[in-house]
Design a protein around this motif. Structure first.
Motif, PDB file in Angstrom:
ATOM      1  N   GLY A 114     -32.557 -16.860  16.121  1.00  0.00           N
ATOM      2  CA  GLY A 114     -33.734 -17.688  15.826  1.00  0.00           C
ATOM      3  C   GLY A 114     -34.806 -17.514  16.890  1.00  0.00           C
ATOM      4  O   GLY A 114     -34.515 -17.565  18.087  1.00  0.00           O
ATOM      5  N   ALA A 115     -36.058 -17.320  16.452  1.00  0.00           N
ATOM      6  CA  ALA A 115     -37.160 -17.075  17.381  1.00  0.00           C
ATOM      7  C   ALA A 115     -38.397 -17.827  16.890  1.00  0.00           C
ATOM      8  O   ALA A 115     -38.413 -18.371  15.780  1.00  0.00           O
ATOM      9  CB  ALA A 115     -37.458 -15.586  17.465  1.00  0.00           C
ATOM     10  N   GLY A 148     -48.367 -35.122  16.022  1.00  0.00           N
ATOM     11  CA  GLY A 148     -47.265 -34.464  15.327  1.00  0.00           C
ATOM     12  C   GLY A 148     -46.138 -34.222  16.306  1.00  0.00           C
ATOM     13  O   GLY A 148     -46.385 -33.973  17.495  1.00  0.00           O
ATOM     14  N   CYS A 149     -44.906 -34.324  15.818  1.00  0.00           N
ATOM     15  CA  CYS A 149     -43.742 -34.098  16.684  1.00  0.00           C
ATOM     16  C   CYS A 149     -42.595 -33.623  15.808  1.00  0.00           C
ATOM     17  O   CYS A 149     -42.298 -34.256  14.787  1.00  0.00           O
ATOM     18  CB  CYS A 149     -43.391 -35.393  17.419  1.00  0.00           C
ATOM     19  SG  CYS A 149     -41.964 -35.224  18.492  1.00  0.00           S
ATOM     20  N   TRP A 150     -41.974 -32.549  16.188  1.00  0.00           N
ATOM     21  CA  TRP A 150     -40.930 -31.956  15.352  1.00  0.00           C
ATOM     22  C   TRP A 150     -39.858 -31.279  16.217  1.00  0.00           C
ATOM     23  O   TRP A 150     -40.118 -30.918  17.361  1.00  0.00           O
ATOM     24  CB  TRP A 150     -41.536 -30.943  14.381  1.00  0.00           C
ATOM     25  CG  TRP A 150     -42.198 -29.770  15.039  1.00  0.00           C
ATOM     26  CD1 TRP A 150     -41.652 -28.529  15.233  1.00  0.00           C
ATOM     27  CD2 TRP A 150     -43.521 -29.718  15.594  1.00  0.00           C
ATOM     28  NE1 TRP A 150     -42.557 -27.714  15.875  1.00  0.00           N
ATOM     29  CE2 TRP A 150     -43.713 -28.419  16.115  1.00  0.00           C
ATOM     30  CE3 TRP A 150     -44.565 -30.648  15.723  1.00  0.00           C
ATOM     31  CZ2 TRP A 150     -44.891 -28.016  16.738  1.00  0.00           C
ATOM     32  CZ3 TRP A 150     -45.748 -30.245  16.357  1.00  0.00           C
ATOM     33  CH2 TRP A 150     -45.905 -28.948  16.847  1.00  0.00           C
ATOM     34  N   ALA A 151     -38.677 -31.139  15.632  1.00  0.00           N
ATOM     35  CA  ALA A 151     -37.567 -30.487  16.344  1.00  0.00           C
ATOM     36  C   ALA A 151     -37.432 -29.043  15.875  1.00  0.00           C
ATOM     37  O   ALA A 151     -37.665 -28.732  14.693  1.00  0.00           O
ATOM     38  CB  ALA A 151     -36.275 -31.243  16.094  1.00  0.00           C
ATOM     39  N   ASN A 152     -37.088 -28.184  16.808  1.00  0.00           N
ATOM     40  CA  ASN A 152     -36.825 -26.769  16.530  1.00  0.00           C
ATOM     41  C   ASN A 152     -35.367 -26.495  16.868  1.00  0.00           C
ATOM     42  O   ASN A 152     -34.926 -26.771  17.982  1.00  0.00           O
ATOM     43  CB  ASN A 152     -37.680 -25.876  17.429  1.00  0.00           C
ATOM     44  CG  ASN A 152     -39.141 -26.282  17.420  1.00  0.00           C
ATOM     45  OD1 ASN A 152     -39.834 -26.091  16.444  1.00  0.00           O
ATOM     46  ND2 ASN A 152     -39.602 -26.878  18.525  1.00  0.00           N
ATOM     47  N   GLU A 199     -35.050 -16.533  11.401  1.00  0.00           N
ATOM     48  CA  GLU A 199     -35.691 -17.817  11.112  1.00  0.00           C
ATOM     49  C   GLU A 199     -35.000 -18.941  11.889  1.00  0.00           C
ATOM     50  O   GLU A 199     -33.885 -18.798  12.371  1.00  0.00           O
ATOM     51  CB  GLU A 199     -35.651 -18.105   9.613  1.00  0.00           C
ATOM     52  CG  GLU A 199     -36.639 -17.255   8.831  1.00  0.00           C
ATOM     53  CD  GLU A 199     -36.647 -17.609   7.354  1.00  0.00           C
ATOM     54  OE1 GLU A 199     -37.612 -17.236   6.692  1.00  0.00           O
ATOM     55  OE2 GLU A 199     -35.697 -18.253   6.875  1.00  0.00           O
ATOM     56  N   THR A 200     -35.707 -20.057  11.932  1.00  0.00           N
ATOM     57  CA  THR A 200     -35.186 -21.198  12.664  1.00  0.00           C
ATOM     58  C   THR A 200     -35.304 -22.438  11.780  1.00  0.00           C
ATOM     59  O   THR A 200     -35.962 -22.404  10.748  1.00  0.00           O
ATOM     60  CB  THR A 200     -35.981 -21.338  13.979  1.00  0.00           C
ATOM     61  OG1 THR A 200     -35.327 -22.249  14.825  1.00  0.00           O
ATOM     62  CG2 THR A 200     -37.396 -21.787  13.730  1.00  0.00           C
ATOM     63  N   TRP A 201     -34.663 -23.512  12.180  1.00  0.00           N
ATOM     64  CA  TRP A 201     -34.828 -24.762  11.427  1.00  0.00           C
ATOM     65  C   TRP A 201     -35.818 -25.645  12.154  1.00  0.00           C
ATOM     66  O   TRP A 201     -35.748 -25.801  13.383  1.00  0.00           O
ATOM     67  CB  TRP A 201     -33.489 -25.484  11.302  1.00  0.00           C
ATOM     68  CG  TRP A 201     -32.530 -24.801  10.380  1.00  0.00           C
ATOM     69  CD1 TRP A 201     -32.659 -24.665   9.023  1.00  0.00           C
ATOM     70  CD2 TRP A 201     -31.294 -24.170  10.733  1.00  0.00           C
ATOM     71  NE1 TRP A 201     -31.576 -23.976   8.515  1.00  0.00           N
ATOM     72  CE2 TRP A 201     -30.722 -23.667   9.536  1.00  0.00           C
ATOM     73  CE3 TRP A 201     -30.611 -23.977  11.925  1.00  0.00           C
ATOM     74  CZ2 TRP A 201     -29.510 -22.987   9.511  1.00  0.00           C
ATOM     75  CZ3 TRP A 201     -29.409 -23.308  11.913  1.00  0.00           C
ATOM     76  CH2 TRP A 201     -28.871 -22.817  10.710  1.00  0.00           C
ATOM     77  N   GLN A 202     -36.734 -26.238  11.401  1.00  0.00           N
ATOM     78  CA  GLN A 202     -37.681 -27.191  11.967  1.00  0.00           C
ATOM     79  C   GLN A 202     -37.698 -28.435  11.089  1.00  0.00           C
ATOM     80  O   GLN A 202     -37.665 -28.324   9.865  1.00  0.00           O
ATOM     81  CB  GLN A 202     -39.095 -26.599  12.019  1.00  0.00           C
ATOM     82  CG  GLN A 202     -39.289 -25.603  13.150  1.00  0.00           C
ATOM     83  CD  GLN A 202     -40.688 -25.047  13.203  1.00  0.00           C
ATOM     84  OE1 GLN A 202     -41.221 -24.620  12.190  1.00  0.00           O
ATOM     85  NE2 GLN A 202     -41.271 -25.024  14.373  1.00  0.00           N
ATOM     86  N   THR A 203     -37.804 -29.581  11.731  1.00  0.00           N
ATOM     87  CA  THR A 203     -37.923 -30.820  10.952  1.00  0.00           C
ATOM     88  C   THR A 203     -39.387 -31.018  10.560  1.00  0.00           C
ATOM     89  O   THR A 203     -40.269 -30.312  11.044  1.00  0.00           O
ATOM     90  CB  THR A 203     -37.494 -32.042  11.787  1.00  0.00           C
ATOM     91  OG1 THR A 203     -38.435 -32.224  12.851  1.00  0.00           O
ATOM     92  CG2 THR A 203     -36.092 -31.866  12.347  1.00  0.00           C
ATOM     93  N   LEU A 226     -30.544 -35.111  11.137  1.00  0.00           N
ATOM     94  CA  LEU A 226     -31.760 -34.933  10.328  1.00  0.00           C
ATOM     95  C   LEU A 226     -31.786 -33.597   9.588  1.00  0.00           C
ATOM     96  O   LEU A 226     -32.396 -33.486   8.524  1.00  0.00           O
ATOM     97  CB  LEU A 226     -33.004 -35.041  11.224  1.00  0.00           C
ATOM     98  CG  LEU A 226     -33.355 -36.436  11.730  1.00  0.00           C
ATOM     99  CD1 LEU A 226     -34.496 -36.356  12.749  1.00  0.00           C
ATOM    100  CD2 LEU A 226     -33.743 -37.361  10.586  1.00  0.00           C
ATOM    101  N   ILE A 227     -31.176 -32.563  10.173  1.00  0.00           N
ATOM    102  CA  ILE A 227     -31.260 -31.245   9.519  1.00  0.00           C
ATOM    103  C   ILE A 227     -29.994 -30.906   8.735  1.00  0.00           C
ATOM    104  O   ILE A 227     -29.827 -29.771   8.296  1.00  0.00           O
ATOM    105  CB  ILE A 227     -31.585 -30.115  10.525  1.00  0.00           C
ATOM    106  CG1 ILE A 227     -30.464 -29.962  11.542  1.00  0.00           C
ATOM    107  CG2 ILE A 227     -32.918 -30.351  11.215  1.00  0.00           C
ATOM    108  CD1 ILE A 227     -30.614 -28.678  12.354  1.00  0.00           C
TER     109      ILE A 227
END
Ligand SMILES: [Fe+2]
Length: 220
Positions: free
Chosen positions: A103-104, A93-97, A50-54, A39-40
Protein backbone atom coordinates in the motif's frame (compact mmCIF):
# COMPACT_ATOMS: atom_id res chain seq x y z
CA UNK A 1 40.15 33.11 2.57
CA UNK A 2 36.70 33.47 4.20
CA UNK A 3 36.04 34.16 7.84
CA UNK A 4 32.82 32.28 7.60
CA UNK A 5 30.50 30.72 5.04
CA UNK A 6 26.86 30.74 6.10
CA UNK A 7 24.36 29.06 3.76
CA UNK A 8 21.01 30.68 4.37
CA UNK A 9 17.97 28.79 3.04
CA UNK A 10 15.42 31.29 1.77
CA UNK A 11 11.65 30.80 1.74
CA UNK A 12 11.86 27.44 3.46
CA UNK A 13 8.91 25.05 3.09
CA UNK A 14 8.60 24.16 6.75
CA UNK A 15 7.18 20.94 8.13
CA UNK A 16 6.43 20.86 11.85
CA UNK A 17 7.24 17.55 13.55
CA UNK A 18 5.61 16.90 16.92
CA UNK A 19 6.23 13.83 19.04
CA UNK A 20 3.35 13.09 21.42
CA UNK A 21 4.58 12.03 24.87
CA UNK A 22 4.85 8.20 25.04
CA UNK A 23 2.57 7.96 28.08
CA UNK A 24 -0.15 9.73 26.06
CA UNK A 25 0.57 8.17 22.66
CA UNK A 26 0.63 4.52 23.77
CA UNK A 27 -2.98 4.26 25.08
CA UNK A 28 -4.21 6.73 22.44
CA UNK A 29 -2.78 4.62 19.61
CA UNK A 30 -4.18 1.41 21.03
CA UNK A 31 -7.68 2.94 21.04
CA UNK A 32 -7.26 4.52 17.60
CA UNK A 33 -6.09 1.26 16.03
CA UNK A 34 -9.10 -0.53 17.49
CA UNK A 35 -11.59 2.09 16.27
CA UNK A 36 -10.07 2.26 12.79
CA UNK A 37 -10.00 -1.53 12.40
CA UNK A 38 -13.67 -1.57 13.33
CA UNK A 39 -14.54 1.23 10.89
CA UNK A 40 -12.93 -0.47 7.89
CA UNK A 41 -14.27 -3.97 8.63
CA UNK A 42 -15.06 -5.88 6.55
CA UNK A 43 -12.23 -4.60 4.39
CA UNK A 44 -13.33 -4.08 0.80
CA UNK A 45 -11.16 -5.80 -1.83
CA UNK A 46 -8.25 -3.77 -3.12
CA UNK A 47 -5.81 -4.03 -6.00
CA UNK A 48 -2.05 -4.34 -5.32
CA UNK A 49 -0.65 -0.93 -4.33
CA UNK A 50 -4.00 0.40 -3.15
CA UNK A 51 -4.74 1.33 0.41
CA UNK A 52 -7.83 1.60 2.58
CA UNK A 53 -9.10 5.03 3.56
CA UNK A 54 -12.10 5.93 5.67
CA UNK A 55 -14.51 8.75 4.91
CA UNK A 56 -13.06 12.16 5.78
CA UNK A 57 -15.24 12.89 8.81
CA UNK A 58 -13.47 11.18 11.69
CA UNK A 59 -13.33 14.61 13.37
CA UNK A 60 -17.09 14.40 13.92
CA UNK A 61 -16.97 11.06 15.75
CA UNK A 62 -16.82 11.01 19.58
CA UNK A 63 -14.19 8.25 19.73
CA UNK A 64 -11.67 10.49 17.92
CA UNK A 65 -12.07 13.61 20.06
CA UNK A 66 -8.92 13.03 22.15
CA UNK A 67 -6.90 13.01 18.95
CA UNK A 68 -8.73 16.09 17.62
CA UNK A 69 -7.60 17.97 20.73
CA UNK A 70 -4.00 17.01 19.88
CA UNK A 71 -4.51 18.21 16.29
CA UNK A 72 -6.10 21.51 17.35
CA UNK A 73 -3.40 22.25 19.95
CA UNK A 74 -0.58 21.50 17.51
CA UNK A 75 -2.24 23.51 14.72
CA UNK A 76 -2.74 26.52 16.95
CA UNK A 77 0.93 26.32 17.93
CA UNK A 78 2.00 26.35 14.27
CA UNK A 79 -0.33 29.26 13.39
CA UNK A 80 1.07 31.16 16.37
CA UNK A 81 4.65 30.49 15.24
CA UNK A 82 3.67 31.72 11.78
CA UNK A 83 2.12 34.79 13.45
CA UNK A 84 -0.98 34.54 11.30
CA UNK A 85 -3.84 36.95 12.08
CA UNK A 86 -7.02 34.92 12.13
CA UNK A 87 -10.25 34.62 14.06
CA UNK A 88 -10.70 30.88 14.31
CA UNK A 89 -9.84 27.72 12.44
CA UNK A 90 -11.32 24.26 12.18
CA UNK A 91 -10.64 20.76 10.99
CA UNK A 92 -12.35 20.45 7.60
CA UNK A 93 -11.60 16.78 6.98
CA UNK A 94 -10.00 13.87 8.82
CA UNK A 95 -9.54 10.32 7.63
CA UNK A 96 -7.58 7.15 8.38
CA UNK A 97 -5.14 5.51 5.98
CA UNK A 98 -4.49 1.81 6.36
CA UNK A 99 -1.61 0.51 4.25
CA UNK A 100 -1.20 -3.25 4.01
CA UNK A 101 1.91 -4.68 2.33
CA UNK A 102 2.33 -2.86 -1.01
CA UNK A 103 0.00 0.00 0.00
CA UNK A 104 1.31 3.43 -1.01
CA UNK A 105 0.17 7.04 -1.49
CA UNK A 106 1.05 8.66 -4.83
CA UNK A 107 2.24 12.26 -5.07
CA UNK A 108 -0.54 14.67 -4.02
CA UNK A 109 -1.39 17.77 -1.99
CA UNK A 110 -4.50 18.79 0.00
CA UNK A 111 -6.32 21.58 -1.93
CA UNK A 112 -8.60 24.22 -0.36
CA UNK A 113 -6.98 24.19 3.07
CA UNK A 114 -4.20 26.11 4.81
CA UNK A 115 -2.49 23.41 6.87
CA UNK A 116 -2.50 19.64 6.67
CA UNK A 117 -1.25 17.03 9.06
CA UNK A 118 -0.67 13.34 9.49
CA UNK A 119 -0.46 11.35 12.72
CA UNK A 120 1.05 7.87 12.93
CA UNK A 121 -0.72 5.11 14.82
CA UNK A 122 1.14 2.00 13.61
CA UNK A 123 4.46 2.04 11.76
CA UNK A 124 6.01 -1.30 10.81
CA UNK A 125 9.79 -1.51 10.29
CA UNK A 126 10.84 -0.38 6.82
CA UNK A 127 7.61 1.60 6.28
CA UNK A 128 8.76 4.54 8.35
CA UNK A 129 9.04 7.53 6.01
CA UNK A 130 7.04 10.17 4.17
CA UNK A 131 8.46 12.06 1.19
CA UNK A 132 8.00 15.79 0.60
CA UNK A 133 8.66 17.12 -2.91
CA UNK A 134 10.34 20.40 -3.80
CA UNK A 135 7.63 22.89 -4.89
CA UNK A 136 10.14 24.73 -7.11
CA UNK A 137 9.41 23.01 -10.41
CA UNK A 138 12.25 24.89 -12.12
CA UNK A 139 14.74 22.88 -10.02
CA UNK A 140 14.28 19.97 -12.44
CA UNK A 141 15.43 22.05 -15.45
CA UNK A 142 19.12 21.49 -14.82
CA UNK A 143 19.61 18.48 -12.65
CA UNK A 144 23.23 17.31 -12.69
CA UNK A 145 24.36 14.10 -11.07
CA UNK A 146 25.64 14.71 -7.55
CA UNK A 147 28.25 12.97 -5.42
CA UNK A 148 25.84 12.81 -2.50
CA UNK A 149 22.32 14.05 -1.98
CA UNK A 150 22.10 16.69 0.71
CA UNK A 151 19.71 19.44 1.85
CA UNK A 152 21.03 21.83 -0.84
CA UNK A 153 20.81 19.60 -3.93
CA UNK A 154 17.77 17.36 -3.30
CA UNK A 155 14.29 17.83 -4.67
CA UNK A 156 12.77 15.15 -2.44
CA UNK A 157 13.10 15.17 1.34
CA UNK A 158 12.26 12.13 3.42
CA UNK A 159 10.99 12.52 6.98
CA UNK A 160 11.30 9.55 9.34
CA UNK A 161 8.07 8.63 11.08
CA UNK A 162 7.20 6.64 14.17
CA UNK A 163 4.08 5.96 16.22
CA UNK A 164 2.89 8.99 18.16
CA UNK A 165 4.41 11.42 15.68
CA UNK A 166 2.40 14.22 14.15
CA UNK A 167 3.67 16.16 11.15
CA UNK A 168 2.02 19.43 10.15
CA UNK A 169 2.82 21.00 6.78
CA UNK A 170 1.45 23.58 4.31
CA UNK A 171 -1.53 22.00 2.52
CA UNK A 172 0.03 22.91 -0.86
CA UNK A 173 3.24 20.99 -0.18
CA UNK A 174 3.25 17.93 -2.43
CA UNK A 175 4.05 14.65 -0.70
CA UNK A 176 3.91 10.89 -1.16
CA UNK A 177 4.41 7.66 0.75
CA UNK A 178 6.28 4.68 -0.63
CA UNK A 179 4.77 1.22 -0.61
CA UNK A 180 4.75 -0.57 2.71
CA UNK A 181 7.28 -3.38 2.18
CA UNK A 182 6.31 -5.12 5.37
CA UNK A 183 3.57 -7.63 6.28
CA UNK A 184 2.64 -5.38 9.24
CA UNK A 185 -0.08 -2.76 8.73
CA UNK A 186 0.85 0.95 8.59
CA UNK A 187 -1.92 3.16 9.97
CA UNK A 188 -2.03 6.93 9.89
CA UNK A 189 -4.67 9.62 10.34
CA UNK A 190 -4.63 12.68 8.08
CA UNK A 191 -6.45 15.97 8.49
CA UNK A 192 -6.82 19.45 7.04
CA UNK A 193 -7.17 22.84 8.73
CA UNK A 194 -8.81 25.94 7.28
CA UNK A 195 -9.73 29.36 8.69
CA UNK A 196 -13.42 29.44 9.67
CA UNK A 197 -13.92 33.09 8.71
CA UNK A 198 -11.61 33.24 5.71
CA UNK A 199 -14.00 35.26 3.47
CA UNK A 200 -15.37 37.57 6.16
CA UNK A 201 -12.10 38.36 7.89
CA UNK A 202 -9.07 37.43 5.80
CA UNK A 203 -9.77 37.73 2.07
CA UNK A 204 -10.04 41.55 1.86
CA UNK A 205 -6.99 43.13 0.12
CA UNK A 206 -4.00 43.76 2.40
CA UNK A 207 -3.65 47.40 1.25
CA UNK A 208 -5.71 50.42 2.31
CA UNK A 209 -7.34 52.49 -0.45
CA UNK A 210 -8.88 55.97 -0.31
CA UNK A 211 -11.68 55.91 2.23
CA UNK A 212 -14.99 55.88 0.37
CA UNK A 213 -17.02 57.57 3.07
CA UNK A 214 -14.86 60.71 3.28
CA UNK A 215 -16.57 61.97 0.07
CA UNK A 216 -19.92 61.36 1.63
CA UNK A 217 -18.88 63.27 4.76
CA UNK A 218 -17.65 66.22 2.65
CA UNK A 219 -20.97 66.28 0.77
CA UNK A 220 -19.29 65.52 -2.58
FE1 LIG B 1 -1.56 13.60 2.06
Amino acid sequence: MFDKIAPQPLFASTIWIHQVKPEIAAPLNENLARHIDRLISPKPPRRPGETWQTEARLHTLPEFQDLMRVFMTASKGVLDKLEIEYGDFEITGCWANVNPKGGAHPVHNHPNNYLSGVYYVRVPPGADAIQFHDPRQQMTMISPRVKNYNAYNSIVASARIRPGQLILFPAWLVHSVEANPNEGIRTSISFNIMFSDYIQRMSYPKWDGIALDKHKQAGV
